[in-house]
Write an enzyme that holds these catalytic residues in place. Sequence first.
Site, PDB file in Angstrom:
ATOM      1  CB  CYS A  28     -25.656  41.126  56.234  1.00  0.00           C
ATOM      2  SG  CYS A  28     -24.956  42.667  56.838  1.00  0.00           S
ATOM      3  CB  CYS A  31     -24.170  40.987  59.490  1.00  0.00           C
ATOM      4  SG  CYS A  31     -25.507  42.120  59.098  1.00  0.00           S
TER       5      CYS A  31
END
Length: 99
Positions: A28, A31
């Site tokens: 991600c 993230c």
Amino acid sequence: MSVTNEAELNAEINGSDIVLVDFYAQWCGPCKAMAPTLDKIDGEVAKVVKIDIEEAQDLATKYAVRSVPTFVVFKNGEATDQRAGGMTEGQLRSWLGTA
């Protein structure tokens, strides 16, 4: 601090006043972008606990994680708020102050 099961999570959220749980995934991008901000506030504004959704799918399901990153705020062991998506440091600090 990374946790992979409910027992570890319970130990972390019951051991601090305010805990921010970061549900993330290795792949991600948002993230990864949030990581320096989370490192910066860890221990200053809240204790930060990270949960890889692919290693702890049961926890992701329990907290209805539908996208990453998803953040859950715990106060005195109880979930008080949840938000998905990346944030600036200012937005995160503001949210933690009101969550």
